[in-house]
Design a protein around this motif. Structure first.
Motif, PDB file in Angstrom:
ATOM      1  N   LEU A  35       7.584   0.579   6.060  1.00 15.36           N
ATOM      2  CA  LEU A  35       6.202   0.873   6.436  1.00 15.36           C
ATOM      3  C   LEU A  35       6.110   2.236   7.117  1.00 15.36           C
ATOM      4  O   LEU A  35       5.180   3.011   6.859  1.00 15.36           O
ATOM      5  N   ALA A  36       7.063   2.550   7.963  1.00 17.78           N
ATOM      6  CA  ALA A  36       7.043   3.822   8.683  1.00 17.78           C
ATOM      7  C   ALA A  36       6.951   5.005   7.730  1.00 17.78           C
ATOM      8  O   ALA A  36       6.259   5.991   8.002  1.00 17.78           O
ATOM      9  N   GLN A  37       7.632   4.910   6.595  1.00 18.72           N
ATOM     10  CA  GLN A  37       7.623   6.001   5.625  1.00 18.72           C
ATOM     11  C   GLN A  37       6.290   6.128   4.905  1.00 18.72           C
ATOM     12  O   GLN A  37       6.002   7.176   4.313  1.00 18.72           O
ATOM     13  N   ARG A  38       5.461   5.090   4.971  1.00 18.53           N
ATOM     14  CA  ARG A  38       4.158   5.119   4.288  1.00 18.53           C
ATOM     15  C   ARG A  38       2.998   5.402   5.241  1.00 18.53           C
ATOM     16  O   ARG A  38       1.863   5.553   4.807  1.00 18.53           O
ATOM     17  N   PHE A  65       0.844  -1.196   0.000  1.00 15.12           N
ATOM     18  CA  PHE A  65       0.000   0.000   0.000  1.00 15.12           C
ATOM     19  C   PHE A  65       0.885   1.255   0.000  1.00 15.12           C
ATOM     20  O   PHE A  65       1.870   1.316   0.722  1.00 15.12           O
ATOM     21  N   ASP A  66       0.497   2.238  -0.792  1.00 12.68           N
ATOM     22  CA  ASP A  66       1.276   3.477  -0.852  1.00 12.68           C
ATOM     23  C   ASP A  66       1.158   4.275   0.437  1.00 12.68           C
ATOM     24  O   ASP A  66       2.113   4.926   0.860  1.00 12.68           O
ATOM     25  N   HIS A  67      -0.041   4.233   1.046  1.00  7.52           N
ATOM     26  CA  HIS A  67      -0.268   4.974   2.280  1.00  7.52           C
ATOM     27  C   HIS A  67      -1.052   4.113   3.265  1.00  7.52           C
ATOM     28  O   HIS A  67      -1.959   3.378   2.865  1.00  7.52           O
ATOM     29  N   VAL A  68      -0.713   4.232   4.535  1.00  6.93           N
ATOM     30  CA  VAL A  68      -1.479   3.603   5.609  1.00  6.93           C
ATOM     31  C   VAL A  68      -1.993   4.739   6.483  1.00  6.93           C
ATOM     32  O   VAL A  68      -1.212   5.419   7.160  1.00  6.93           O
ATOM     33  N   VAL A  69      -3.310   4.983   6.456  1.00  8.23           N
ATOM     34  CA  VAL A  69      -3.904   6.096   7.183  1.00  8.23           C
ATOM     35  C   VAL A  69      -4.271   5.639   8.594  1.00  8.23           C
ATOM     36  O   VAL A  69      -4.917   4.597   8.775  1.00  8.23           O
ATOM     37  N   VAL A  70      -3.877   6.437   9.584  1.00  5.40           N
ATOM     38  CA  VAL A  70      -4.089   6.099  10.993  1.00  5.40           C
ATOM     39  C   VAL A  70      -4.772   7.279  11.675  1.00  5.40           C
ATOM     40  O   VAL A  70      -4.296   8.412  11.579  1.00  5.40           O
ATOM     41  N   TYR A 130       8.523   2.402  13.467  1.00  3.75           N
ATOM     42  CA  TYR A 130       8.635   0.949  13.311  1.00  3.75           C
ATOM     43  C   TYR A 130      10.041   0.478  12.940  1.00  3.75           C
ATOM     44  O   TYR A 130      10.387  -0.690  13.161  1.00  3.75           O
ATOM     45  N   GLY A 131      10.841   1.357  12.361  1.00  2.00           N
ATOM     46  CA  GLY A 131      12.194   0.948  12.010  1.00  2.00           C
ATOM     47  C   GLY A 131      13.004   0.509  13.213  1.00  2.00           C
ATOM     48  O   GLY A 131      13.948  -0.282  13.082  1.00  2.00           O
ATOM     49  N   HIS A 132      12.628   0.986  14.381  1.00  2.48           N
ATOM     50  CA  HIS A 132      13.304   0.616  15.625  1.00  2.48           C
ATOM     51  C   HIS A 132      12.834  -0.733  16.146  1.00  2.48           C
ATOM     52  O   HIS A 132      13.510  -1.350  16.974  1.00  2.48           O
ATOM     53  N   TRP A 133      11.695  -1.197  15.640  1.00  5.71           N
ATOM     54  CA  TRP A 133      11.051  -2.357  16.251  1.00  5.71           C
ATOM     55  C   TRP A 133      11.143  -3.647  15.448  1.00  5.71           C
ATOM     56  O   TRP A 133      11.024  -4.730  16.025  1.00  5.71           O
ATOM     57  N   THR A 134      11.353  -3.570  14.148  1.00  2.00           N
ATOM     58  CA  THR A 134      11.365  -4.809  13.368  1.00  2.00           C
ATOM     59  C   THR A 134      12.044  -4.603  12.019  1.00  2.00           C
ATOM     60  O   THR A 134      12.114  -3.472  11.512  1.00  2.00           O
ATOM     61  N   ASP A 135      12.526  -5.674  11.446  1.00  3.44           N
ATOM     62  CA  ASP A 135      13.103  -5.616  10.102  1.00  3.44           C
ATOM     63  C   ASP A 135      12.023  -5.197   9.100  1.00  3.44           C
ATOM     64  O   ASP A 135      10.895  -5.699   9.149  1.00  3.44           O
TER      65      ASP A 135
END
Length: 413
Positions: A269-272, A242-247, A259-264
């Motif tokens: 995903l964090a950037q999206r 997905f290009d974007h994940v809306v929260v 998320y880069g700190h939490w998992t490979d």
């Protein structure tokens, strides 16, 4: 002395970024309340350094110093050295949990690392809380959790948004993924509905993958680091492509952007990940969504994980102005309201002091409608404000304006 034992522990490099300047002190809610250096970001970092250097053990005193922190991250906004304090606090709490496997610590891990990721369990528990509140039962039912009015949520086509997708009326201009979350579905589905419908109005197909899980923020904040990592890994897999994940929960979007700190694969995903406020404000500014006239005043409360963790300040105000409202500032520095996830339960007295302060700020505005963008903040405000007050997500206000436009159009037809 025992040293750090988990992979999440604060690193020497992180600890050394703090130059002990003290600019963080006035922004820290617990330091302002106590005047105690150990209740400040600088004091907590000093305690972490002492552990890192083997000067003192991870004991009850260290646990208490770490536990008092709200993790509001206001200190990060003030810090000239860009100290990653939120990440360091999560690491310190993971260490406390690893060194102190007592009943309270294990209980937190079970609740925030296991139970909360079960949508069925959360929905069932929410129903019990709602029934307890309506029946006026004593104890926790009428305490902080019991003051969550489950009936505020409007019905949606299924018990959870997860596993569903929604299409615009015409040809989709794009597709976005949507985080259902853990407590948002049963407690704040009105926010979900508003965000999804506004995205549909802008021409988007919205997909809420079924296998998604809790973002892991509460687990990370309470020291259940391995569970937080596991949840992050699952969401990285589920939201791939997905290009974007809306929260639409500020705490969730802030955590997922780390998320880069939490998992490979977490960085990808964090950037999206985009908070609903920034995504929808962008659609308004680009002309993809209409702007309505009006200057109806509404008070604005900035969730810490929106203002301080993500530096998202103007976007909620853009949405409110587009809805025909005029945002009224109640707290220019964005001091924490005292919600802070489970902090309401672990430190009720401090939470109450901060909640009352925020309620007083709102009351001083003379307004009874407040915009906030985080479920914990809404819960806290509804606890300490009177029944005449209404707390809503900025996108809910905008969705109301869209609905009113549709009703006027139908009436003219």
């Amino acid at each position: 002395l025992m040293a750090w034992v988990t992979e999440w522990a604060p690193t020497a490099e992180e600890l050394n970024t703090c130059i002990d300047c003290g600019l963080c002190l006035p922004t820290c809610p617990t330091f302002r309340l106590t005047g105690d250096e150990s209740a400040s970001p600088r004091g907590r970092i000093a305690a972490m350094r002492a552990i890192d250097r083997g000067v003192v053990p991870i004991d009850e005193r260290f646990s208490g110093v770490m536990d008092l922190c709200l993790q509001c991250r206001a200190c990060e906004t003030a810090c000239p050295s860009l100290v990653p304090f939120g990440r360091m606090m999560e690491g310190a709490r993971a260490e406390v949990a690893a060194h102190k496997p007592d009943v309270a610590t294990v209980g937190k891990r079970v609740l925030f690392g296991r139970i909360i990721e079960s949508r069925a369990t959360v929905a069932f528990g929410s129903s019990l809380l709602g029934l307890g509140q309506r029946a006026g039962l004593p104890g926790v039912m009428t305490g902080v959790l019991g003051k969550v009015d489950a009936l505020r949520s409007v019905p949606i086509p299924a018990p959870s948004t997860a596993g569903h997708e929604w299409y615009p009326d015409g040809e989709p201009t794009g597709t976005v993924a949507f985080l259902s979350g853990c407590v948002m579905d049963p407690w704040y589905s009105a926010t979900h509905v508003a965000v999804i419908q506004v995205l549909r109005t802008a021409g988007y197909r919205v997909v809420a993958p079924k296998r998604q899980t809790c973002c892991g923020a509460l687990a990370a904040h309470e020291g259940a680091a391995y569970d937080a990592s596991r949840m992050a890994a699952q969401n990285v897999e589920v939201f791939a492509g997905f290009d974007h994940v809306v929260v639409d929960s500020a705490g969730c979007s802030a955590h997922m952007k780390g998320y880069g700190h939490w998992t490979d694969g977490g960085d990808d995903l964090a950037q999206r990940v985009v908070d609903a406020n920034e995504f929808i404000a962008g659609l308004i500014e680009s002309g993809s969504l209409p702007v309505f006239d009006g200057e109806l005043p509404i008070a604005v409360q900035d969730p810490c994980h929106l203002r301080h963790a993500q530096r998202i300040v103007e976007e909620p105000r853009t949405i409110l102005r587009a809805a025909g409202c005029e945002p009224v500032e109640i707290d220019p520095v964005g001091m924490c309201c005292g919600a802070a996830g489970a902090y309401q339960l672990s430190h009720p007295e401090v939470s109450e002091q901060l909640g009352l302060q925020k309620a007083e700020q709102i009351a001083a505005s003379g307004l009874t409608r407040v915009a906030s963008a985080n479920p914990g903040c809404e819960m806290q405000l509804r606890t300490y404000l009177g029944p005449e007050y209404e707390v809503v997500h900025p996108v809910e206000v905008y969705w109301e304006a869209l609905q009113m436009k549709e009703q006027r159009t139908k009436t003219r037809v």
